[in-house]
Structure formats: structure tokens, C-alpha cells
Design a protein around this motif. Structure first.
Motif, PDB file in Angstrom:
ATOM      1  N   HIS A  51     -13.713  11.856   2.685  1.00 30.88           N
ATOM      2  CA  HIS A  51     -14.244  10.584   3.165  1.00 30.88           C
ATOM      3  C   HIS A  51     -15.688  10.703   3.642  1.00 30.88           C
ATOM      4  O   HIS A  51     -16.058  11.670   4.308  1.00 30.88           O
ATOM      5  CB  HIS A  51     -13.393  10.064   4.321  1.00 30.88           C
ATOM      6  CG  HIS A  51     -11.990   9.734   3.924  1.00 30.88           C
ATOM      7  ND1 HIS A  51     -11.683   8.891   2.865  1.00 30.88           N
ATOM      8  CD2 HIS A  51     -10.799  10.131   4.439  1.00 30.88           C
ATOM      9  CE1 HIS A  51     -10.375   8.790   2.756  1.00 30.88           C
ATOM     10  NE2 HIS A  51      -9.817   9.538   3.685  1.00 30.88           N
ATOM     11  N   GLU A 200     -15.521   3.553  -1.428  1.00 30.44           N
ATOM     12  CA  GLU A 200     -14.775   3.766  -0.191  1.00 30.44           C
ATOM     13  C   GLU A 200     -15.254   2.667   0.768  1.00 30.44           C
ATOM     14  O   GLU A 200     -16.446   2.592   1.082  1.00 30.44           O
ATOM     15  CB  GLU A 200     -15.068   5.151   0.387  1.00 30.44           C
ATOM     16  CG  GLU A 200     -14.325   5.418   1.695  1.00 30.44           C
ATOM     17  CD  GLU A 200     -14.717   6.755   2.312  1.00 30.44           C
ATOM     18  OE1 GLU A 200     -15.559   7.467   1.728  1.00 30.44           O
ATOM     19  OE2 GLU A 200     -14.193   7.055   3.395  1.00 30.44           O
ATOM     20  N   ALA A 202     -14.488   0.352   4.407  1.00 26.44           N
ATOM     21  CA  ALA A 202     -13.789   0.248   5.691  1.00 26.44           C
ATOM     22  C   ALA A 202     -14.483  -0.819   6.535  1.00 26.44           C
ATOM     23  O   ALA A 202     -15.620  -1.218   6.255  1.00 26.44           O
ATOM     24  CB  ALA A 202     -13.769   1.586   6.411  1.00 26.44           C
ATOM     25  N   ARG A 215      -9.296   0.960   7.093  1.00 26.33           N
ATOM     26  CA  ARG A 215      -9.754   1.135   5.719  1.00 26.33           C
ATOM     27  C   ARG A 215      -9.301  -0.059   4.877  1.00 26.33           C
ATOM     28  O   ARG A 215      -8.212  -0.609   5.095  1.00 26.33           O
ATOM     29  CB  ARG A 215      -9.211   2.433   5.128  1.00 26.33           C
ATOM     30  CG  ARG A 215      -9.727   3.660   5.837  1.00 26.33           C
ATOM     31  CD  ARG A 215      -9.446   4.949   5.093  1.00 26.33           C
ATOM     32  NE  ARG A 215     -10.001   6.064   5.865  1.00 26.33           N
ATOM     33  CZ  ARG A 215     -11.276   6.443   5.815  1.00 26.33           C
ATOM     34  NH1 ARG A 215     -12.105   5.815   4.987  1.00 26.33           N
ATOM     35  NH2 ARG A 215     -11.720   7.430   6.545  1.00 26.33           N
TER      36      ARG A 215
END
Length: 240
Positions: A51, A200, A202, A215
Motif C-alpha cells: 500500500h 489504490e 481511500a 479503503r
């Protein structure tokens, strides 16, 4: 007898800065920006296990680019710092500003005294009750700190991404519009199309009472992007 080569302090620091910048430039970009629902983190990161975006504490998030092992070390150190401070005093005493100051000291010390500088840039963000109260701190490899008003772009294409997003940026825009703008900025700077599998994502959700970080999974990202696509207008059009 061989005479040691003399390198001026200015040249020594410049060489270390160039080394760190080249390492960071190889990384894919990350965007952190305020929106109506909270602070949105969007990273170009196809890995599902490594991450670039993480939770640090109740209302504090962390984003990084550069060498993974080095910013992972900083992430873990930040969690330990926040947990210890929250346990010793009060959870409300854990702030992004204090955490940014701690990171600045660590990065500055490594830059000047260790055998090599960290090849990282990081952002520490704390969500507030409204976008005007959000706090975003960007830290570079040498420990420099800047307080960014609502928008941070980091990584190899940071300048291009920041320029693409700064035009018409609205920190009160809804989540799907902010996400669409962030993805478009990353894609334009990188010269390629990006889908949910490449991202990714969030959110530090300002509506949550305590732990704000969550997330956003791929199907939800696709839904947000599809909702924006289906509106028939671009984000810039929607924000006037």
C-alpha cells in the motif's frame, strides 16, 4: 600518498538531493485532495498488497511515494508515535501537525547524517469537520515541510498532475467528481488510461465519529467513475 578529493558541503548536499529526487521520480504518482465527504487519497498502484496509502490514527492518513521499504518504515514509526502519544495524553492530542514535525526531524537527520538519504516523499493528512479545516502536510526527502491548501500531488509526474488538478480545483466537490478529476490528472500526466484495477483509493471520511479512514474497493471505485461518466458532463463543467 594519495590526496583525498575535496567536495564542498554545497556540492555534497546537492548530490544527495539529486540522488533522492531520481529515486522518487521513478515512482508512480499519488494525489491527496479535499472533497465534500472528506480527504481523498488516489494512488496509481496496481499492487493489492503493497500500500501507498494507509491509516495512521483516528482522523489521520498517510500517503507516500518512492522506495517502499523506506516509507513503510516511516509509516510504522508514525503509528507507534501516534499510539504512544494518544495513550500518554489524550486521543485528541494526536495531530497531523505534530506527526509532520516528527517526520521532518527523522527525514532531516537521515538526509544529513546517514550514508544515503531516504528516497521518499510523504503526505500526512488530518480530516476536519469541513474542507476548510482539513490539514495536509507534504514532506520531502530532506525534511522540508509544506502546508498544502487542499491538494497534494507527489511522485515522478507530480508537477504535471498538480497543474492538471489545480485548474478549477474545488475542495467542496462531491466524492465522485473529485475521484474523476484525480484519476484524469494521473492518467494525463502518465500518458495512459487508468481503471479501478490500477488504483489504490481511500477516504478519510469526515462523517465518521472516530476512525475516519476507509479503503474504497475496486467495485465502488468503478461505480463512482461510472456515475461521473454517465452524467454527460466533465467534472470541470459540473464545478462551473
Amino acid at each position: 600518498m594519495t590526496i583525498p578529493m575535496y567536495v564542498s558541503p554545497e556540492q555534497f548536499m546537492k548530490d544527495r538531493a539529486d540522488y533522492a529526487r531520481k529515486g522518487i521520480a521513478r515512482g508512480r504518482s499519488v494525489v491527496v485532495l479535499s472533497c465534500r465527504e472528506g480527504i481523498l487519497f488516489v494512488a496509481e498502484n496496481p499492487s493489492s498488497s503493497l500500500h501507498k496509502v494507509s491509516e495512521i490514527y483516528d482522523r489521520i492518513g498517510f500517503a507516500a511515494v518512492g522506495k517502499y521499504t523506506e516509507f513503510e518504515h516511516l509509516r510504522v514509526a508514525g503509528i507507534r508515535y501516534a499510539d504512544l502519544r494518544g495513550y500518554s495524553y489524550d486521543r485528541s492530542d494526536v495531530t497531523a501537525r505534530a506527526l509532520a514535525n516528527a517526520y521532518a526531524q527523522t527525514l532531516g537527520q537521515v538526509f544529513t547524517t546517514e550514508s544515503k538519504p531516504y528516497e521518499v516523499e510523504i503526505t500526512v493528512a488530518q480530516v476536519g469537520p469541513d474542507p476548510a479545516a482539513d490539514q495536509l502536510y507534504r514532506l520531502t526527502y530532506d525534511g522540508s515541510v509544506s502546508d498544502e491548501p487542499g491538494l497534494v500531488a507527489m511522485g515522478g509526474a507530480a508537477e504535471g498532475v498538480a497543474a492538471a488538478l489545480a485548474d478549477g480545483f474545488d475542495p467542496t466537490a462531491p466524492l465522485d467528481v473529485a475521484l474523476r478529476r484525480a484519476v484524469a490528472g494521473l492518467a494525463r500526466a502518465g500518458g495512459r488510461e487508468l481503471g479501478a484495477a490500477d488504483l489504490e483509493v481511500a477516504l478519510l471520511d469526515r462523517a465518521r465519529p472516530r476512525r475516519a479512514f476507509r479503503r474504497i474497493p475496486g467495485p465502488e471505485v468503478e461505480t463512482h467513475l461510472a456515475a461521473a461518466d454517465g452524467s454527460g458532463t466533465t467534472p470541470t463543467d459540473q464545478e462551473g
